[in-house]
Design a protein around this motif. Structure first.
Motif, PDB file in Angstrom:
ATOM      1  N   ASP A 158     -64.537  19.827 -44.876  1.00  0.00           N
ATOM      2  CA  ASP A 158     -65.492  18.735 -45.065  1.00  0.00           C
ATOM      3  C   ASP A 158     -66.625  19.283 -45.911  1.00  0.00           C
ATOM      4  O   ASP A 158     -67.341  20.183 -45.489  1.00  0.00           O
ATOM      5  CB  ASP A 158     -66.019  18.248 -43.715  1.00  0.00           C
ATOM      6  CG  ASP A 158     -66.959  17.041 -43.832  1.00  0.00           C
ATOM      7  OD1 ASP A 158     -67.473  16.800 -44.940  1.00  0.00           O
ATOM      8  OD2 ASP A 158     -67.185  16.366 -42.823  1.00  0.00           O
ATOM      9  N   ILE A 159     -66.796  18.756 -47.128  1.00  0.00           N
ATOM     10  CA  ILE A 159     -67.797  19.307 -48.034  1.00  0.00           C
ATOM     11  C   ILE A 159     -69.203  19.170 -47.481  1.00  0.00           C
ATOM     12  O   ILE A 159     -70.049  20.041 -47.686  1.00  0.00           O
ATOM     13  CB  ILE A 159     -67.689  18.645 -49.433  1.00  0.00           C
ATOM     14  CG1 ILE A 159     -68.613  19.347 -50.446  1.00  0.00           C
ATOM     15  CG2 ILE A 159     -67.969  17.161 -49.371  1.00  0.00           C
ATOM     16  CD1 ILE A 159     -68.360  20.825 -50.620  1.00  0.00           C
ATOM     17  N   SER A 160     -69.474  18.108 -46.712  1.00  0.00           N
ATOM     18  CA  SER A 160     -70.820  17.902 -46.169  1.00  0.00           C
ATOM     19  C   SER A 160     -71.148  18.884 -45.049  1.00  0.00           C
ATOM     20  O   SER A 160     -72.314  19.030 -44.673  1.00  0.00           O
ATOM     21  CB  SER A 160     -70.982  16.461 -45.670  1.00  0.00           C
ATOM     22  OG  SER A 160     -70.144  16.220 -44.555  1.00  0.00           O
ATOM     23  N   GLN A 161     -70.120  19.571 -44.526  1.00  0.00           N
ATOM     24  CA  GLN A 161     -70.337  20.581 -43.495  1.00  0.00           C
ATOM     25  C   GLN A 161     -70.009  21.982 -44.008  1.00  0.00           C
ATOM     26  O   GLN A 161     -69.765  22.896 -43.216  1.00  0.00           O
ATOM     27  CB  GLN A 161     -69.504  20.258 -42.259  1.00  0.00           C
ATOM     28  CG  GLN A 161     -69.863  18.937 -41.599  1.00  0.00           C
ATOM     29  CD  GLN A 161     -69.108  18.732 -40.297  1.00  0.00           C
ATOM     30  OE1 GLN A 161     -69.118  19.587 -39.407  1.00  0.00           O
ATOM     31  NE2 GLN A 161     -68.447  17.596 -40.176  1.00  0.00           N
ATOM     32  N   SER A 162     -70.017  22.140 -45.314  1.00  0.00           N
ATOM     33  CA  SER A 162     -69.747  23.442 -45.934  1.00  0.00           C
ATOM     34  C   SER A 162     -70.988  23.908 -46.687  1.00  0.00           C
ATOM     35  O   SER A 162     -71.779  23.093 -47.161  1.00  0.00           O
ATOM     36  CB  SER A 162     -68.565  23.333 -46.906  1.00  0.00           C
ATOM     37  OG  SER A 162     -67.410  22.857 -46.255  1.00  0.00           O
ATOM     38  N   GLU A 163     -71.140  25.211 -46.793  1.00  0.00           N
ATOM     39  CA  GLU A 163     -72.248  25.787 -47.551  1.00  0.00           C
ATOM     40  C   GLU A 163     -71.715  26.621 -48.703  1.00  0.00           C
ATOM     41  O   GLU A 163     -70.718  27.334 -48.552  1.00  0.00           O
ATOM     42  CB  GLU A 163     -73.122  26.684 -46.667  1.00  0.00           C
ATOM     43  CG  GLU A 163     -73.959  25.950 -45.644  1.00  0.00           C
ATOM     44  CD  GLU A 163     -74.898  26.899 -44.904  1.00  0.00           C
ATOM     45  OE1 GLU A 163     -74.743  28.142 -45.045  1.00  0.00           O
ATOM     46  OE2 GLU A 163     -75.785  26.399 -44.186  1.00  0.00           O
ATOM     47  N   ILE A 164     -72.386  26.508 -49.846  1.00  0.00           N
ATOM     48  CA  ILE A 164     -72.112  27.409 -50.962  1.00  0.00           C
ATOM     49  C   ILE A 164     -73.279  28.379 -51.015  1.00  0.00           C
ATOM     50  O   ILE A 164     -74.425  27.974 -51.232  1.00  0.00           O
ATOM     51  CB  ILE A 164     -71.944  26.655 -52.294  1.00  0.00           C
ATOM     52  CG1 ILE A 164     -70.757  25.679 -52.208  1.00  0.00           C
ATOM     53  CG2 ILE A 164     -71.683  27.645 -53.425  1.00  0.00           C
ATOM     54  CD1 ILE A 164     -71.093  24.312 -51.726  1.00  0.00           C
ATOM     55  N   GLN A 165     -73.005  29.654 -50.798  1.00  0.00           N
ATOM     56  CA  GLN A 165     -74.049  30.663 -50.639  1.00  0.00           C
ATOM     57  C   GLN A 165     -74.052  31.652 -51.803  1.00  0.00           C
ATOM     58  O   GLN A 165     -73.094  31.755 -52.558  1.00  0.00           O
ATOM     59  CB  GLN A 165     -73.843  31.422 -49.328  1.00  0.00           C
ATOM     60  CG  GLN A 165     -73.883  30.560 -48.082  1.00  0.00           C
ATOM     61  CD  GLN A 165     -73.650  31.359 -46.809  1.00  0.00           C
ATOM     62  OE1 GLN A 165     -73.214  32.511 -46.853  1.00  0.00           O
ATOM     63  NE2 GLN A 165     -73.931  30.748 -45.662  1.00  0.00           N
ATOM     64  N   GLN A 166     -75.190  32.360 -51.891  1.00  0.00           N
ATOM     65  CA  GLN A 166     -75.392  33.420 -52.885  1.00  0.00           C
ATOM     66  C   GLN A 166     -75.303  32.893 -54.315  1.00  0.00           C
ATOM     67  O   GLN A 166     -74.765  33.564 -55.205  1.00  0.00           O
ATOM     68  CB  GLN A 166     -74.427  34.583 -52.640  1.00  0.00           C
ATOM     69  CG  GLN A 166     -74.612  35.211 -51.262  1.00  0.00           C
ATOM     70  CD  GLN A 166     -73.794  36.457 -51.059  1.00  0.00           C
ATOM     71  OE1 GLN A 166     -73.486  37.172 -51.993  1.00  0.00           O
ATOM     72  NE2 GLN A 166     -73.431  36.724 -49.804  1.00  0.00           N
ATOM     73  N   LEU A 167     -75.833  31.702 -54.524  1.00  0.00           N
ATOM     74  CA  LEU A 167     -75.938  31.143 -55.864  1.00  0.00           C
ATOM     75  C   LEU A 167     -77.219  31.639 -56.527  1.00  0.00           C
ATOM     76  O   LEU A 167     -78.202  31.953 -55.844  1.00  0.00           O
ATOM     77  CB  LEU A 167     -75.958  29.616 -55.805  1.00  0.00           C
ATOM     78  CG  LEU A 167     -74.657  28.926 -55.385  1.00  0.00           C
ATOM     79  CD1 LEU A 167     -74.931  27.484 -54.989  1.00  0.00           C
ATOM     80  CD2 LEU A 167     -73.636  28.983 -56.529  1.00  0.00           C
ATOM     81  N   PRO A 168     -77.266  31.682 -57.861  1.00  0.00           N
ATOM     82  CA  PRO A 168     -78.533  31.949 -58.541  1.00  0.00           C
ATOM     83  C   PRO A 168     -79.554  30.850 -58.213  1.00  0.00           C
ATOM     84  O   PRO A 168     -79.180  29.742 -57.808  1.00  0.00           O
ATOM     85  CB  PRO A 168     -78.144  31.920 -60.022  1.00  0.00           C
ATOM     86  CG  PRO A 168     -76.681  32.236 -60.041  1.00  0.00           C
ATOM     87  CD  PRO A 168     -76.123  31.598 -58.799  1.00  0.00           C
ATOM     88  N   THR A 169     -80.812  31.136 -58.400  1.00  0.00           N
ATOM     89  CA  THR A 169     -81.866  30.184 -58.020  1.00  0.00           C
ATOM     90  C   THR A 169     -82.384  29.354 -59.189  1.00  0.00           C
ATOM     91  O   THR A 169     -83.340  28.610 -59.039  1.00  0.00           O
ATOM     92  CB  THR A 169     -83.032  30.922 -57.346  1.00  0.00           C
ATOM     93  OG1 THR A 169     -83.502  31.955 -58.226  1.00  0.00           O
ATOM     94  CG2 THR A 169     -82.587  31.526 -56.024  1.00  0.00           C
ATOM     95  N   THR A 170     -81.760  29.481 -60.340  1.00  0.00           N
ATOM     96  CA  THR A 170     -82.053  28.581 -61.461  1.00  0.00           C
ATOM     97  C   THR A 170     -80.742  27.989 -61.957  1.00  0.00           C
ATOM     98  O   THR A 170     -79.696  28.659 -61.912  1.00  0.00           O
ATOM     99  CB  THR A 170     -82.749  29.299 -62.627  1.00  0.00           C
ATOM    100  OG1 THR A 170     -81.898  30.359 -63.115  1.00  0.00           O
ATOM    101  CG2 THR A 170     -84.096  29.862 -62.194  1.00  0.00           C
TER     102      THR A 170
END
Length: 268
Positions: A158-170
């Motif tokens: 479920d995409i709404s209950q998933s997290e995408i982590q360690q992305l750049p901040t810009t």
């Protein structure tokens, strides 16, 4: 969909037709996988230690020859987006050759080649299957300075209950056409199309399936994140966006040279 066995290449590797498209099927101790020869496109990968597919494939995909396959890892090359026609390049619409394979007890190597009509090499892909998946793309068209995106569709519960982590901040928000500051962890609950400067590692926390998917980018200049949400998208159902997120390993602003671009996926 009509599935027909064409040839058994090895005990663990067979060639099928899915409607009009030739598809390799791998069944091995390290897991199972399916690769369309149109586009040299991975459309399924289930490592032995997991139950769910790691990549997402549209449940209404028609597998029509000459039409882009919605899901897996489309190879957007030699251009990205609408820079040329067809959109995202011709490599994902053309037949690649399986030029070699090496099946060992704990690892499988598959090598694919894209050639011109004059048998000139355009690009090469090596896929490695073990406890992880590795794709290495090598460009041979140095003079043209092409672009590349490994447009990976990840399967989540479920995409709404998933997290995408360690992305750049810009990121550059394609929808607003603005550069934005964003948090390193994002939850997708709307249409998103963002182009980030590349970092080396991202993580998807797939809460429903109780797993994390680690994504390693090698020699990328950008990372693209995309989910169409409720916007109409070809070969995708109205609910298809709920179980997928695209995280793409890309070379867009910095064109391809001789150094390969790599993508590694690990599931824990």
């Amino acid at each position: 969909m009509e599935v027909k066995l064409i040839k058994q290449l090895a005990p663990e590797l067979a060639l099928y037709h899915y409607n009009d498209i030739p598809v390799l099927a791998l069944k091995h101790a390290v897991g199972t996988a399916k690769i369309s020869l149109q586009g040299a496109q991975l459309i399924s990968w289930i490592p032995a230690h997991t139950e769910q597919d790691v990549v997402w494939l549209s449940e209404i995909e028609p597998f029509n020859k000459g039409e882009a396959i919605r899901g897996g890892i489309p190879i957007c090359y030699p251009w990205f987006g609408k820079t040329g026609t067809p959109s995202h390049g011709y490599a994902r619409l053309q037949l690649w050759q399986l030029v070699s394979y090496d099946i060992q007890a704990d690892v499988v190597y598959l090598n694919f080649l894209l050639e011109t009509e004059n048998a000139e090499s355009v690009a090469h892909i090596e896929m490695t299957f073990s406890e992880e998946f590795h794709l290495e793309f090598t460009n041979y068209c140095i003079e043209q300075e092409p672009q590349l995106a490994l447009h990976t569709y990840f399967n989540v519960g479920d995409i709404s209950q998933s997290e995408i982590q360690q992305l750049p901040t810009t990121t550059f928000n394609v929808l607003t056409q603005q550069q934005e500051t964003v948090p390193p962890t994002r939850v997708v609950n709307e249409y998103v199309e963002c182009i980030y400067p590349a970092n080396e590692r991202n993580v998807i926390v797939d809460t429903i399936n109780q797993r994390t998917i680690e994504i390693l980018h090698e020699n990328a200049s950008e990372i693209v994140m995309w989910n169409p949400w409720h916007n109409e998208t070809s070969a995708m159902s109205e609910e298809g966006h709920n179980t997928m997120i695209c995280i793409e390993t890309a070379r867009i602003s910095e064109r391809l040279a001789e150094k390969p671009v790599g993508l590694t996926i690990r599931v824990k």
